[in-house]
Design a protein around this motif. Structure first.
Motif, PDB file in Angstrom:
ATOM      1  N   LEU A   1     -21.400  18.106 -52.704  1.00  0.00           N
ATOM      2  CA  LEU A   1     -21.000  18.706 -51.430  1.00  0.00           C
ATOM      3  C   LEU A   1     -22.132  18.634 -50.408  1.00  0.00           C
ATOM      4  N   CYS A   2     -23.357  18.886 -50.843  1.00  0.00           N
ATOM      5  CA  CYS A   2     -24.484  18.928 -49.906  1.00  0.00           C
ATOM      6  C   CYS A   2     -24.816  17.565 -49.312  1.00  0.00           C
ATOM      7  N   THR A   3     -24.395  16.488 -49.976  1.00  0.00           N
ATOM      8  CA  THR A   3     -24.609  15.178 -49.357  1.00  0.00           C
ATOM      9  C   THR A   3     -23.777  15.042 -48.081  1.00  0.00           C
ATOM     10  N   HIS A   4     -22.715  15.817 -47.967  1.00  0.00           N
ATOM     11  CA  HIS A   4     -21.897  15.779 -46.749  1.00  0.00           C
ATOM     12  C   HIS A   4     -22.628  16.416 -45.568  1.00  0.00           C
ATOM     13  N   LEU A   5     -23.533  17.339 -45.836  1.00  0.00           N
ATOM     14  CA  LEU A   5     -24.355  17.891 -44.756  1.00  0.00           C
ATOM     15  C   LEU A   5     -25.210  16.793 -44.138  1.00  0.00           C
ATOM     16  N   TRP A   6     -25.796  15.968 -44.979  1.00  0.00           N
ATOM     17  CA  TRP A   6     -26.628  14.867 -44.491  1.00  0.00           C
ATOM     18  C   TRP A   6     -25.761  13.817 -43.803  1.00  0.00           C
ATOM     19  N   MET A   7     -24.576  13.533 -44.363  1.00  0.00           N
ATOM     20  CA  MET A   7     -23.671  12.581 -43.731  1.00  0.00           C
ATOM     21  C   MET A   7     -23.338  13.027 -42.298  1.00  0.00           C
ATOM     22  N   HIS A   8     -23.025  14.294 -42.124  1.00  0.00           N
ATOM     23  CA  HIS A   8     -22.666  14.788 -40.786  1.00  0.00           C
ATOM     24  C   HIS A   8     -23.822  14.586 -39.811  1.00  0.00           C
ATOM     25  N   TYR A   9     -25.034  14.846 -40.261  1.00  0.00           N
ATOM     26  CA  TYR A   9     -26.177  14.627 -39.380  1.00  0.00           C
ATOM     27  C   TYR A   9     -26.371  13.147 -39.078  1.00  0.00           C
ATOM     28  N   GLN A  10     -26.212  12.293 -40.078  1.00  0.00           N
ATOM     29  CA  GLN A  10     -26.405  10.859 -39.851  1.00  0.00           C
ATOM     30  C   GLN A  10     -25.503  10.345 -38.728  1.00  0.00           C
ATOM     31  N   TYR A  11     -24.289  10.833 -38.687  1.00  0.00           N
ATOM     32  CA  TYR A  11     -23.346  10.356 -37.676  1.00  0.00           C
ATOM     33  C   TYR A  11     -23.509  11.049 -36.327  1.00  0.00           C
ATOM     34  N   THR A  12     -24.009  12.278 -36.310  1.00  0.00           N
ATOM     35  CA  THR A  12     -24.042  13.057 -35.060  1.00  0.00           C
ATOM     36  C   THR A  12     -25.431  13.212 -34.464  1.00  0.00           C
ATOM     37  N   ARG A  13     -26.462  13.103 -35.297  1.00  0.00           N
ATOM     38  CA  ARG A  13     -27.836  13.348 -34.860  1.00  0.00           C
ATOM     39  C   ARG A  13     -27.977  14.730 -34.198  1.00  0.00           C
ATOM     40  N   ASP A  14     -27.244  15.681 -34.738  1.00  0.00           N
ATOM     41  CA  ASP A  14     -27.259  17.050 -34.217  1.00  0.00           C
ATOM     42  C   ASP A  14     -28.417  17.800 -34.877  1.00  0.00           C
ATOM     43  N   MET A  15     -29.529  17.941 -34.145  1.00  0.00           N
ATOM     44  CA  MET A  15     -30.723  18.565 -34.715  1.00  0.00           C
ATOM     45  C   MET A  15     -30.522  20.049 -34.980  1.00  0.00           C
ATOM     46  N   ASP A  16     -29.745  20.722 -34.158  1.00  0.00           N
ATOM     47  CA  ASP A  16     -29.479  22.143 -34.411  1.00  0.00           C
ATOM     48  C   ASP A  16     -28.730  22.311 -35.727  1.00  0.00           C
TER      49      ASP A  16
ATOM     50  N   PHE B   1     -30.695  21.832 -43.539  1.00  0.00           N
ATOM     51  CA  PHE B   1     -31.831  21.458 -44.387  1.00  0.00           C
ATOM     52  C   PHE B   1     -32.134  22.489 -45.469  1.00  0.00           C
ATOM     53  N   PRO B   2     -32.219  23.783 -45.162  1.00  0.00           N
ATOM     54  CA  PRO B   2     -32.491  24.739 -46.241  1.00  0.00           C
ATOM     55  C   PRO B   2     -31.407  24.763 -47.314  1.00  0.00           C
ATOM     56  N   VAL B   3     -30.167  24.494 -46.932  1.00  0.00           N
ATOM     57  CA  VAL B   3     -29.079  24.467 -47.909  1.00  0.00           C
ATOM     58  C   VAL B   3     -29.248  23.271 -48.834  1.00  0.00           C
ATOM     59  N   MET B   4     -29.507  22.109 -48.267  1.00  0.00           N
ATOM     60  CA  MET B   4     -29.734  20.909 -49.078  1.00  0.00           C
ATOM     61  C   MET B   4     -30.937  21.107 -49.993  1.00  0.00           C
ATOM     62  N   ALA B   5     -31.993  21.661 -49.436  1.00  0.00           N
ATOM     63  CA  ALA B   5     -33.216  21.846 -50.219  1.00  0.00           C
ATOM     64  C   ALA B   5     -33.010  22.838 -51.354  1.00  0.00           C
ATOM     65  N   GLU B   6     -32.198  23.870 -51.103  1.00  0.00           N
ATOM     66  CA  GLU B   6     -31.963  24.849 -52.157  1.00  0.00           C
ATOM     67  C   GLU B   6     -31.089  24.266 -53.263  1.00  0.00           C
ATOM     68  N   SER B   7     -30.169  23.386 -52.900  1.00  0.00           N
ATOM     69  CA  SER B   7     -29.401  22.686 -53.928  1.00  0.00           C
ATOM     70  C   SER B   7     -30.324  21.802 -54.761  1.00  0.00           C
ATOM     71  N   ALA B   8     -31.215  21.081 -54.097  1.00  0.00           N
ATOM     72  CA  ALA B   8     -32.177  20.230 -54.813  1.00  0.00           C
ATOM     73  C   ALA B   8     -33.104  21.061 -55.686  1.00  0.00           C
ATOM     74  N   LEU B   9     -33.462  22.258 -55.218  1.00  0.00           N
ATOM     75  CA  LEU B   9     -34.363  23.135 -55.970  1.00  0.00           C
ATOM     76  C   LEU B   9     -33.802  23.444 -57.358  1.00  0.00           C
ATOM     77  N   PHE B  10     -32.496  23.641 -57.441  1.00  0.00           N
ATOM     78  CA  PHE B  10     -31.898  23.908 -58.754  1.00  0.00           C
ATOM     79  C   PHE B  10     -32.271  22.806 -59.741  1.00  0.00           C
ATOM     80  N   PHE B  11     -32.204  21.563 -59.309  1.00  0.00           N
ATOM     81  CA  PHE B  11     -32.451  20.448 -60.215  1.00  0.00           C
ATOM     82  C   PHE B  11     -33.941  20.265 -60.501  1.00  0.00           C
ATOM     83  N   VAL B  12     -34.789  20.673 -59.584  1.00  0.00           N
ATOM     84  CA  VAL B  12     -36.219  20.681 -59.871  1.00  0.00           C
ATOM     85  C   VAL B  12     -36.487  21.535 -61.106  1.00  0.00           C
ATOM     86  N   ASP B  13     -35.764  22.668 -61.207  1.00  0.00           N
ATOM     87  CA  ASP B  13     -35.928  23.560 -62.354  1.00  0.00           C
ATOM     88  C   ASP B  13     -35.109  23.116 -63.561  1.00  0.00           C
ATOM     89  N   PHE B  14     -33.946  22.512 -63.324  1.00  0.00           N
ATOM     90  CA  PHE B  14     -32.970  22.259 -64.381  1.00  0.00           C
ATOM     91  C   PHE B  14     -33.234  20.971 -65.166  1.00  0.00           C
TER      92      PHE B  14
END
Length: 786
Positions: free
Chosen positions: A462-477, A483-496
């Protein structure tokens, strides 16, 4: 006009025509003497939020991992069955709202031969049923208006006869009561179980000119009218804040004084129902005094502001428009699909997205917005091991970025619950979800099914869709929040992630929803480090690192990730983890390996092709970047199809996207024809079977990919143009980098391409091996010629 049309009423639900405004949906059958309109409301999910986390998983996790590592698969799976499955093992379903049942009277017989026609107008988002009885022409227009937040109906009779009918709202036994709404309306209301939402639906009528409206019992009746307007709306308490609802119940209890607990519970329900029905009344007040033409114009402005952004035209696409849609599908079953039918399927997919996924609402479920059942297939939830994601593969390229937002907003619910699941089940930071979620963002394992339930990658995908939306829109806001949502999803796997033979692997996991056979003949589904997991993690990790780079210092402003004090340190850990994942490997047979070892597949024609996630949607396997892996992916597809793969509608759609990514337009188009001939219902809904909407949307994504493919480095024009599309044009196709493409082609050759940049844009444009660099400032455009 782009439309679906038929010469007879719908006999089955899969023949009825869908309308929707994102929140309210309906299936219109187009009956003559009796009309059935099955209705949905997006938040009709049974029951309340449930904590389903298995309390015994964390202490059993080391043992499960050991059993998997030792190849004792059956023992590991039996332990996971008891210790990892949710408690209870299933979520609650999304349910039908009910039916509007209309009985027409005094019509004077049957329709004149060949006078009956019903259609769904994709350009205007409305259904029309028209027929003649005697000297009178009856017409019924039905649409779902987002501005009015109502389903609007206009029934007319031109000729000597009148419009006469009686109508009921039905929900079988699953409601609390019905009531008259003055002398021009009826209301049905109830509760969705313990902890669930209150709901109400109401229908009111107004005659234009002559005629009588009255209520009799639970019926709304109209008599002697030439034109009738019906207004339907519904709602649940889901759409109101806890604070607002708490205040409603507090006031009611305060006024009641000292009462028993049971009396208080009933009083609170009644107070919430009164509140809800008052909101419906306010909605009626805003629309019933307005002329239908004004309401229609408002609806068209809203809908067409999205639908008309994009246009796809093909030569000879209208050749068979004079044939009813079901007859064209019969031709497709016999191997004679016309080129316009595929184009109609594409337009229908865009129509469905606008109709079932609007900003501020809930995302499309497994059936979109449209579900006729109380216990639907797979509970009509969000299946996040491909189906929910496939629902949104096309929205950015199809210029429907706003329609992506409901899915992206659902992730915040999953994030909140997933933190608890990560901590209590796995002992990890970050957040996690498995292969299903619901209106509450449930993140615990769903079902007791070895091939699917025990997969911890749902939130990551699901979080890859956050990046997809930015890639197409370049919406920095947007990126600052994502970014914190994507990073927190990645954080789980850093531990797991754990180490196996020098690589980091997920454990336990599955390759959805497949089963392998070990050399000793033992079969299993649960495993460590399947290929799809590695590809998803590279996709997620890469998106996190690119987002951090894009944001620069602003990445630190207001960025809070629970359990993380050093964001730069986390990014380094993510980069290190990415580098230690298994690369995508090619087997001795020349195919992409689905598991770390070259296991035999129990079902070689399986509907899931999980190990090609890297081909599509991730795009890490490309024709021009990784030709060896692309060739192996092609062999993987050939093998799957030769063993019966693509037998479900959504799987066929994924195959279409794979072949588009391999720049094989002819095979992609053959699969479009196969979908139309084998996996499409008469109303163009995708056939799993049963109905699932994901295939409709996956087909849209594939057709876009056949016309253009873009990433951060390059944009490829007409990479998979089939011979059947020899001449055509497209307008409004969005590209990665916040740009828009319009182009035309003649006899299979590009004639002109125009790129409009909405942000500063710099890329390599490719066509048939030729390359040209295009650099544009925001707000400028250029013609690209080859």
């Amino acid at each position: 006009m782009s439309r679906l049309w038929y010469r007879h009423p719908a006999k089955e639900w899969e023949e009825a025509l869908p309308i929707g405004n994102g929140r309210l949906g309906a299936m219109v059958f187009g009956g003559i003497h009796a009309e059935r309109i099955q209705v949905n409301e997006e938040s009709m999910w049974y029951g309340g939020k449930v904590n389903r986390i298995n309390p015994d998983f964390q202490k059993n996790l080391p043992n499960i991992r050991s059993l998997l590592a030792e190849g004792r698969i059956a023992e590991a799976e039996r332990l996971m069955d008891r210790a990892m499955s949710g408690c209870p093992d299933g979520m609650h379903p999304y349910q039908t709202l009910g039916d509007i049942n209309i009985q027409f009277t005094d019509m004077g017989g049957e329709p004149v031969e060949d006078s009956y026609v019903r259609w769904l107008d994709l350009d205007n988002s409305e259904t029309v049923t028209s027929f003649q009885i005697g000297a009178t022409v009856y017409e019924r227009q039905i649409l779902a208006s987002k501005p009015a937040d109502c389903i609007l109906m206009r029934f007319t009779a031109e000729g000597p006869e009148k419009v006469n009918f009686s109508v009921r709202l039905r929900r079988w036994c699953y409601f609390d009561g019905v009531r008259q709404w003055g002398d021009d309306g009826i209301c049905l209301y109830g509760n969705l179980g313990r902890g669930g939402y209150e709901f109400a639906m109401a229908l009111r009528a107004r005659v234009v000119g002559e005629g009588i409206v009255r209520t009799v019992g639970e019926c709304l009746e109209v008599e002697g009218a030439k034109e009738v307007l019906l207004y339907f709306t519904a709602d649940t308490t889901y759409h109101y804040s806890d604070g607002e609802l708490t205040e409603v119940t507090r006031k009611a209890c305060e006024e009641a004084g000292e009462i028993t607990f049971a009396q208080r519970e009933r009083l609170c329900q009644e107070a919430l129902q009164t509140f809800l029905q008052e909101r419906l009344s306010e909605r009626f007040d805003k629309v019933m005094g307005r002329k239908y033409k004004a309401l229609l114009a408002e609806h068209l402005r809203d809908y067409q502001s999205l639908y008309q952004r994009f246009a796809f035209e093909l030569e000879d696409a209208q050749e068979y428009d004079a044939f009813p849609t079901d007859k064209r599908l019969e031709r497709a079953k016999n191997g004679r699909a016309d080129v316009g039918l595929g184009k109609l399927l594409f337009d229908f997919g865009r129509y469905l997205s606008i109709s079932c996924s609007r900003e501020g609402g809930l995302p499309a479920t497994l059936q979109g917005l449209w579900n006729k059942d109380f216990n639907p297939p797979w509970d009509s939830k969000y299946t996040i091991n491909i189906n929910a994601e496939m629902n949104y593969w096309h929205v950015e390229s199809c210029n429907l970025s706003e329609c992506h937002m409901p899915l992206l907003e659902l992730i915040t619910k999953v994030q909140k619950n997933g933190r608890v699941t990560a901590r209590e089940m796995y002992g990890c930071r970050g957040f996690v979800a498995h292969h299903n979620t619901d209106i509450h963002g449930d993140s615990a394992p769903q079902d007791i099914w070895y091939p699917g339930s025990y997969w911890p990658m749902g939130a990551a995908w699901l979080c890859t869709h956050l990046w997809m939306h930015y890639q197409y829109t370049r919406d920095m806001d947007f990126l600052k929040k994502a970014f914190p949502v994507m990073a927190e999803s990645a954080l789980f796997f850093v531990d797991f992630l754990i180490e196996r033979d020098g690589y980091l692997v997920t454990s336990p996991s599955v390759s959805p929803e497949n089963t392998y056979r070990l050399p000793n003949g033992q079969t299993g589904s649960c495993c460590e480090g399947p290929t799809m997991d590695n590809q998803i993690l590279r996709h997620l990790f890469g998106g996190c690192l690119e987002a951090w780079k894009e944001l620069g210092q602003t990445a630190y402003e207001g960025c809070e990730i629970p359990g993380v004090e050093d964001i730069a340190g986390l990014m380094q850990e993510i980069a290190d983890c990415r580098d230690r994942l298994h690369p995508t490997k090619i087997s001795s047979s020349g195919r992409i390996m689905e598991w770390p070892e070259d296991f035999e597949e129990v079902e070689p024609g399986h509907r899931h092709i999980s190990h090609l996630y890297g081909l599509y949607p991730a795009g890490e396997i490309t024709m021009d970047g990784t030709p060896d892996l692309a060739a192996a992916a092609a062999r993987t597809l050939e093998y799957r199809l030769s063993h019966g793969g693509g037998h479900t509608g959504w799987s066929r759609a994924w195959i279409m996207n794979h072949y588009a990514s391999l720049w094989d337009g002819e095979t992609a188009y053959q699969n479009i024809e196969a979908m139309l001939g084998q996996s499409t219902y008469p109303n163009l809904f995708d056939k799993h079977p049963p109905f699932q909407i994901d295939g409709n949307f996956g087909a849209c994504a594939a057709m876009c990919g056949m016309l253009a493919q873009s990433n951060e480095e390059r944009c490829v024009l007409l990479p998979a143009l089939p011979g059947a599309w020899k001449t055509g044009c497209v307008r409004g196709l969005r590209l990665v980098g916040n740009a828009e493409l319009s182009m035309g082609w003649q006899d299979g050759r590009l004639t002109e391409a125009v790129i409009q940049a909405d942000s500063d844009y710099d890329t390599i444009v490719m066509y048939h091996g030729e390359k040209k660099r295009v650099t544009l400032k925001a707000g400028t455009s250029c013609i690209v010629s080859f």
